[in-house]
Motif scaffolding. Structure first.
Motif, PDB file in Angstrom:
ATOM      1  N   THR A  73      60.908  58.491  23.998  1.00  8.91           N
ATOM      2  CA  THR A  73      60.974  58.690  25.146  1.00  8.91           C
ATOM      3  C   THR A  73      62.105  58.449  25.807  1.00  8.91           C
ATOM      4  N   ALA A  74      62.763  57.301  25.466  1.00  9.74           N
ATOM      5  CA  ALA A  74      64.011  56.749  26.152  1.00  9.74           C
ATOM      6  C   ALA A  74      64.989  55.900  25.055  1.00  9.74           C
ATOM      7  N   GLY A  75      66.222  55.978  25.364  1.00 10.67           N
ATOM      8  CA  GLY A  75      67.262  55.492  24.628  1.00 10.67           C
ATOM      9  C   GLY A  75      68.066  56.412  24.150  1.00 10.67           C
ATOM     10  N   ALA A  76      68.983  56.074  23.092  1.00  7.53           N
ATOM     11  CA  ALA A  76      69.974  57.049  22.485  1.00  7.53           C
ATOM     12  C   ALA A  76      69.294  58.258  21.807  1.00  7.53           C
ATOM     13  N   LEU A  77      68.238  57.955  21.197  1.00  8.93           N
ATOM     14  CA  LEU A  77      67.487  59.184  20.454  1.00  8.93           C
ATOM     15  C   LEU A  77      66.427  59.805  21.353  1.00  8.93           C
ATOM     16  N   ALA A  78      66.413  59.754  22.581  1.00 12.53           N
ATOM     17  CA  ALA A  78      65.492  60.373  23.452  1.00 12.53           C
ATOM     18  C   ALA A  78      65.149  61.853  23.013  1.00 12.53           C
ATOM     19  N   GLN A  87      52.346  57.170   5.465  1.00 12.38           N
ATOM     20  CA  GLN A  87      53.347  56.125   5.077  1.00 12.38           C
ATOM     21  C   GLN A  87      53.685  55.380   6.344  1.00 12.38           C
ATOM     22  N   GLN A  88      54.152  54.025   6.208  1.00 14.29           N
ATOM     23  CA  GLN A  88      54.663  53.340   7.192  1.00 14.29           C
ATOM     24  C   GLN A  88      55.913  53.972   7.585  1.00 14.29           C
ATOM     25  N   ILE A  89      56.392  53.563   8.798  1.00 12.35           N
ATOM     26  CA  ILE A  89      57.536  53.822   9.464  1.00 12.35           C
ATOM     27  C   ILE A  89      58.067  52.605   9.988  1.00 12.35           C
ATOM     28  N   THR A  90      59.402  52.418   9.268  1.00 17.20           N
ATOM     29  CA  THR A  90      60.146  51.343   9.626  1.00 17.20           C
ATOM     30  C   THR A  90      61.208  51.592  10.913  1.00 17.20           C
ATOM     31  N   ILE A  91      61.340  50.693  11.794  1.00 16.67           N
ATOM     32  CA  ILE A  91      62.222  50.874  12.757  1.00 16.67           C
ATOM     33  C   ILE A  91      63.329  49.823  12.883  1.00 16.67           C
ATOM     34  N   GLY A  92      64.866  50.233  13.032  1.00 14.01           N
ATOM     35  CA  GLY A  92      65.788  49.257  13.041  1.00 14.01           C
ATOM     36  C   GLY A  92      67.094  49.947  13.013  1.00 14.01           C
ATOM     37  N   ARG A  93      68.173  48.957  12.822  1.00  8.20           N
ATOM     38  CA  ARG A  93      69.536  49.643  12.540  1.00  8.20           C
ATOM     39  C   ARG A  93      69.977  49.707  11.239  1.00  8.20           C
ATOM     40  N   ALA A  94      68.989  49.310  10.183  1.00  5.53           N
ATOM     41  CA  ALA A  94      69.473  49.365   8.856  1.00  5.53           C
ATOM     42  C   ALA A  94      69.551  51.005   8.408  1.00  5.53           C
ATOM     43  N   ASP A  95      70.250  51.287   7.690  1.00  5.93           N
ATOM     44  CA  ASP A  95      70.768  52.568   7.134  1.00  5.93           C
ATOM     45  C   ASP A  95      69.255  53.083   6.401  1.00  5.93           C
ATOM     46  N   ASP A  96      68.351  52.244   5.885  1.00  6.81           N
ATOM     47  CA  ASP A  96      67.213  52.902   5.094  1.00  6.81           C
ATOM     48  C   ASP A  96      66.228  52.643   5.899  1.00  6.81           C
ATOM     49  N   ALA A  97      66.213  52.452   7.183  1.00  2.82           N
ATOM     50  CA  ALA A  97      64.984  52.454   8.122  1.00  2.82           C
ATOM     51  C   ALA A  97      64.433  54.057   8.136  1.00  2.82           C
ATOM     52  N   THR A  98      63.109  54.188   8.652  1.00  5.71           N
ATOM     53  CA  THR A  98      62.663  55.551   8.574  1.00  5.71           C
ATOM     54  C   THR A  98      63.257  56.208   9.939  1.00  5.71           C
ATOM     55  N   LEU A  99      63.391  55.305  10.973  1.00  7.20           N
ATOM     56  CA  LEU A  99      64.014  55.658  12.305  1.00  7.20           C
ATOM     57  C   LEU A  99      65.049  54.806  12.580  1.00  7.20           C
ATOM     58  N   VAL A 100      66.478  55.204  12.487  1.00  3.39           N
ATOM     59  CA  VAL A 100      67.545  54.430  12.517  1.00  3.39           C
ATOM     60  C   VAL A 100      68.214  54.262  14.038  1.00  3.39           C
ATOM     61  N   LEU A 101      68.041  53.099  14.657  1.00  6.14           N
ATOM     62  CA  LEU A 101      68.313  53.145  16.220  1.00  6.14           C
ATOM     63  C   LEU A 101      69.810  52.614  16.098  1.00  6.14           C
ATOM     64  N   ALA A 102      70.543  53.256  17.190  1.00  4.06           N
ATOM     65  CA  ALA A 102      71.937  52.709  17.330  1.00  4.06           C
ATOM     66  C   ALA A 102      71.757  52.071  18.814  1.00  4.06           C
ATOM     67  N   ASP A 103      71.116  50.956  18.723  1.00  6.21           N
ATOM     68  CA  ASP A 103      70.706  49.974  19.765  1.00  6.21           C
ATOM     69  C   ASP A 103      71.104  48.529  19.561  1.00  6.21           C
ATOM     70  N   ASP A 104      72.084  48.203  20.648  1.00  6.51           N
ATOM     71  CA  ASP A 104      72.513  46.704  20.169  1.00  6.51           C
ATOM     72  C   ASP A 104      71.596  45.700  20.256  1.00  6.51           C
ATOM     73  N   TYR A 105      70.535  46.033  21.093  1.00 10.81           N
ATOM     74  CA  TYR A 105      69.222  45.194  21.307  1.00 10.81           C
ATOM     75  C   TYR A 105      68.149  45.124  20.188  1.00 10.81           C
ATOM     76  N   ALA A 106      68.496  46.007  19.042  1.00  9.05           N
ATOM     77  CA  ALA A 106      67.566  46.342  18.005  1.00  9.05           C
ATOM     78  C   ALA A 106      68.034  45.466  17.001  1.00  9.05           C
ATOM     79  N   SER A 107      66.967  44.774  15.952  1.00 11.95           N
ATOM     80  CA  SER A 107      67.489  44.186  14.804  1.00 11.95           C
ATOM     81  C   SER A 107      67.787  45.138  13.646  1.00 11.95           C
ATOM     82  N   THR A 108      68.257  44.681  12.616  1.00 14.97           N
ATOM     83  CA  THR A 108      68.443  45.552  11.559  1.00 14.97           C
ATOM     84  C   THR A 108      67.136  46.027  10.749  1.00 14.97           C
ATOM     85  N   ARG A 109      66.108  45.124  10.577  1.00 12.93           N
ATOM     86  CA  ARG A 109      64.893  45.547  10.373  1.00 12.93           C
ATOM     87  C   ARG A 109      64.007  44.997  11.550  1.00 12.93           C
TER      88      ARG A 109
END
Length: 161
Positions: A73-78, A87-109
């Motif tokens: 709902t908010a952020g670069a991927l709104a 299945q589980q959904i992993t969120i973070g900056r890692a390329d292998d995450a289910t939802l890859v965030l381009a957010d400086d305040y998010a960790s890799t995993r």
């Protein structure tokens, strides 16, 4: 001290300085892009015919009250929507995450969402800035009600029907 000794000391100092620079660049790269995995992934093929399930082994039907989508709902991927499966959904900056965030305040995993006993839970994976469920910091796996915002850095997610 003669010129040869002085030259050898200078070359040694430069070598140590370059090793330090290379190590620092490696740490920054790992922090920005995550650990690179060199493992080969094993590919498995699906069986020729699906196994016959007994009534007791069938997965429960999804009710209309169960969430069906994860909406950013908010952020670069709104506006991004992910369909929820079992299945589980992993969120973070890692390329292998289910939802890859381009957010400086998010960790890799950063966090994961996973189904358990008919409900979805959110779990922080040791992130630096934390995961928040409706303004409360997530410290343990926590059930996520439909429509309640999950904040990861500048990104806000919600479970929707």
């Amino acid at each position: 001290m003669n010129a040869l000794e002085l030259t050898l000391i200078r070359i040694g100092f430069l070598a140590v300085l370059w090793l330090f620079v290379i190590a620092a660049v490696g740490v920054v790269r790992t922090d920005l892009f995550g650990q690179v995995s060199h493992r080969r992934r094993r590919v498995t093929t699906a069986p020729a015919s699906p196994p016959q399930l007994k009534p007791a082994d069938r997965p429960p039907r999804t009710s209309r009250a169960a969430p069906q989508h994860l909406l950013v709902t908010a952020g670069a991927l709104a506006g991004t929507t992910l369909g929820l499966t079992d299945q589980q959904i992993t969120i973070g900056r890692a390329d292998d995450a289910t939802l890859v965030l381009a957010d400086d305040y998010a960790s890799t995993r950063h966090a994961r969402l996973f189904p358990q006993d008919g409900q979805w839970l959110v779990e922080d994976l040791g992130s630096t800035n934390g995961t928040y469920l409706d303004r409360q910091k997530v410290t343990a796996p926590t059930p996520v009600p439909i429509g309640v915002p999950i904040r990861i850095g500048k990104t806000v997610l919600e479970l929707r029907r």
